[in-house]
Design an enzyme around this catalytic site. Structure first.
Site, mmCIF file in Angstrom:
data_model
loop_
_atom_site.group_PDB
_atom_site.id
_atom_site.type_symbol
_atom_site.label_atom_id
_atom_site.label_comp_id
_atom_site.label_asym_id
_atom_site.label_seq_id
_atom_site.Cartn_x
_atom_site.Cartn_y
_atom_site.Cartn_z
ATOM 1 N N HIS A 1 0.842 -1.099 0.191
ATOM 2 C CA HIS A 1 -0.004 0.126 0.135
ATOM 3 C C HIS A 1 0.984 1.246 0.133
ATOM 4 C CE1 HIS A 1 -3.796 -2.344 0.310
ATOM 5 N NE2 HIS A 1 -3.367 -2.953 1.246
ATOM 6 N N ILE B 1 -2.335 -9.301 12.914
ATOM 7 C CA ILE B 1 -1.519 -8.852 11.564
ATOM 8 C C ILE B 1 -2.803 -8.862 10.478
ATOM 9 C CG2 ILE B 1 0.235 -8.369 10.362
ATOM 10 C CD1 ILE B 1 0.847 -7.833 13.070
ATOM 11 N N LYS C 1 -10.892 -1.667 2.892
ATOM 12 C CA LYS C 1 -10.586 -0.718 1.902
ATOM 13 C C LYS C 1 -11.651 -0.850 0.589
ATOM 14 C CE LYS C 1 -5.692 -0.841 3.170
ATOM 15 N NZ LYS C 1 -6.153 -2.236 4.307
ATOM 16 N N CYS D 1 -0.487 -29.829 -16.355
ATOM 17 C CA CYS D 1 1.053 -29.841 -15.758
ATOM 18 C C CYS D 1 0.994 -30.501 -14.357
ATOM 19 C CB CYS D 1 1.840 -28.789 -15.557
ATOM 20 S SG CYS D 1 1.080 -27.424 -14.512
#
Ligand SMILES: Cc1cc2nc3c(=O)[nH]c(=O)nc-3n(C[C@H](O)[C@H](O)[C@H](O)COP(=O)(O)OP(=O)(O)OC[C@H]3O[C@@H](n4cnc5c(N)ncnc54)[C@H](O)[C@@H]3O)c2cc1C
Length: 492
Positions: free
Chosen positions: A54, A344, A259, A449
């Site tokens: 950010h 966090i 946000k 894959c």
């Protein structure tokens, strides 16, 4: 009985916070161990996010989130210079769609300038359109913040971890911490003993960077002063054919809990839309939902009308670790030597380098001696990325090493040599190979894959295919035919 050896610092949790801290600690003469419960580092929320570094304008500077957002952004530039992972400073546009939102832009602009964030500009609609022609005609103004960037979060965490390990940090995976106790009865402030199902370790300092489980870890140490709840975010990745639809991160004006839904040009050329922000009681709930998709696309189309659900190639969800204070929980606790790096939530990826610096200062205050090493190596050795080489370089490499002549992932142009190298560097699971090489991340999402990656994992690790997992634990992908035949009818 306590173990005979006592480490200097043990970090619980190998997410971006724990790993970045461990690398910073490796600058000093210290014996550092990271204990991670998953099969590989970075498999928590650190790989399931928007990958935005950010600009620094978003969080209130009166909070730890806000105080560490901008220094964290600056820290990522230093990490990028040292380690060279995918990172591009693409800038962000925070757009106003109504006259009321102009006030929000002005507020964030003024606050960003007070924080010392360079380059902020208020743009009118014409300037916004000249820069991002695919934005909605309803955008009436925007705040331009050139300091925002996009990073490959999983690649970054893995390279930071490799560099920490090269500098002597022991990174121990599949080591869930189950109990913490004082090493010596009668010495409540002395070293701590940490238990996992297979190991017992002693340490002078213990850092709790256990993400969604940090409240449980704090309780194990007898200092459970906070609670973590989950806030889920769903993200949708769109086909690379849309590369260039937007070239900077597009933010709406924020809501009280998030946000908002962003439109992000990822470092690897896809467009990502999301996230949602829903409280959840289930910290392991990483399922996407029809309601989430509907909310994300409705919000994204208000910003960029050409976005369509039809272009989705992958979707995932991450769960933010939200502490009851709604802020980071950082610092010393009632137990000397036990330090929290918890709660966090966003902008935790951005803030991680600054969180590491902050925790190191806390450890210093708690008495940890920090003597710098003269032999510390900041740079990481880089794996070859075949897909970014010129055609001539690709041809030369393929001619000189047969492993580069074998293409495993056609969508992302990943060769056998890169997959073998990833396994030699420590990839143990299919996701570990994918996050290190991008094999399976393209349009076909591993349809072509996956089988070849499984074969290479089995061959290089010397294990049967039935033991290879997607992401550790019991996430096996292949069953033995005899087991299937022997399963009771109706069993799977
Ligand atoms: C949808 C979404 C989008 C986001 N977008 C952004 C963004 O664009 N920019 C930004 O700055 N931030 C963003 N974030 C926030 C960011 O991802 C997090 O703040 C950051 O990754 C947190 O890192 P962490 O190391 O604390 O947690 P994690 O990565 O979860 O690491 C914690 C680790 O601890 C381990 N652990 C737990 N318990 C134990 C135990 N008992 N023993 C051993 N190990 C244990 C876990 O396995 C895990 O690996 C977003 C988050 C979400 C959900």
């Amino acid at each position: 009985m306590a173990p005979s050896r006592c480490h200097d610092v043990i970090v619980i949790g190998g997410g971006v916070v724990g790993i970045t801290l461990a690398r910073e600690l490796s600058r000093y003469h210290l014996d550092v161990v990271v204990l991670e419960s998953d099969a590989e580092v970075g498999f928590g929320v650190s790989k399931a996010n928007s990958g935005i570094i950010h600009s620094g304008i978003h969080a209130d500077p009166a909070t730890l989130k806000g105080a560490l957002e901008w220094p964290g952004n600056e820290g990522w530039l230093r990490l990028r210079d040292d380690l060279g992972f995918g990172f591009a400073q693409v800038g962000e546009l925070l757009v106003a769609l109504s006259a009321e939102e102009l006030g929000t832009i002005e507020h964030l602009h003024a606050r960003g300038e007070r924080k010392g964030i360079p380059g902020l500009q208020r743009w009118d609609a014409a300037r916004v359109r000249a820069h991002q022609p695919n934005l909605s005609r309803d955008v009436i103004a925007a705040l331009w913040a050139p300091t925002a960037g996009v990073v490959n979060p999983y690649e970054a965490v893995l390279l930071i971890a490799d560099n920490a390990a090269a500098n002597g940090v022991e990174i121990a995976t599949e080591q869930p911490v189950t109990a913490i106790e004082p090493a010596h009865r009668g010495e409540p402030d002395g070293p701590l003993v940490v238990h996992t199902p297979t190991r017992t370790l002693a340490t002078r300092y213990l850092v709790n960077a256990a993400g969604l489980r940090a409240d449980e870890v704090a309780r194990m140490a007898g200092v459970g002063t906070f609670t973590i709840t989950g806030r889920k975010g769903e993200e949708y990745l769109l086909d690379k054919r849309l590369a260039g639809l937007v070239t900077s991160v597009i933010f709406p004006c924020p809501t009280p809990t998030s946000k908002g839904t962003l439109v992000t040009p990822t470092f690897d050329g896809t467009i990502m839309v999301g996230p949602t922000a829903e409280a959840t009681d289930d910290k392991d709930d990483t399922a996407t939902t029809p309601e989430g998709a509907q909310a994300v696309f409705a919000a994204a189309k208000r910003l960029v009308p050409a976005i369509s659900e039809r272009d989705v190639i992958a979707e995932f969800a991450g769960v933010r670790a939200v502490a009851d204070s709604d802020d980071f929980v950082l610092g010393a606790t009632g137990r000397r030597g036990f330090v929290n790096a918890a709660g966090i939530q966003s902008p935790g990826l951005t803030a991680a380098p600054a969180i590491a610096d902050h925790i190191i200062e806390v450890l210093r205050d708690e008495g940890l001696e920090l003597r710098e090493r003269s032999d510390w190596r900041p740079r990481a050795e880089h794996p070859v990325r075949f897909s970014v080489l010129s055609t001539r370089e690709q041809a030369e490499l393929a001619a000189s090493e047969p492993g580069f002549a074998q293409l495993v992932c056609r969508c992302e142009l990943v060769t056998e040599a890169e997959i073998v190298d990833a396994i030699e560097r420590g990839a143990r699971t299919l996701d570990g190979v994918k996050f290190r090489t991008r094999a399976g991340m393209g349009r076909c999402q591993g349809g072509f894959c996956t089988w070849r990656c499984l074969e290479l994992l089995a061959r290089c690790r010397g294990i049967p295919m039935t033991e290879v997992t997607k992401r550790g634990g019991t996430s096996w992908l292949v069953r033995d035919r005899d087991d299937v035949d022997a399963a009771p009818s109706g069993g799977s």
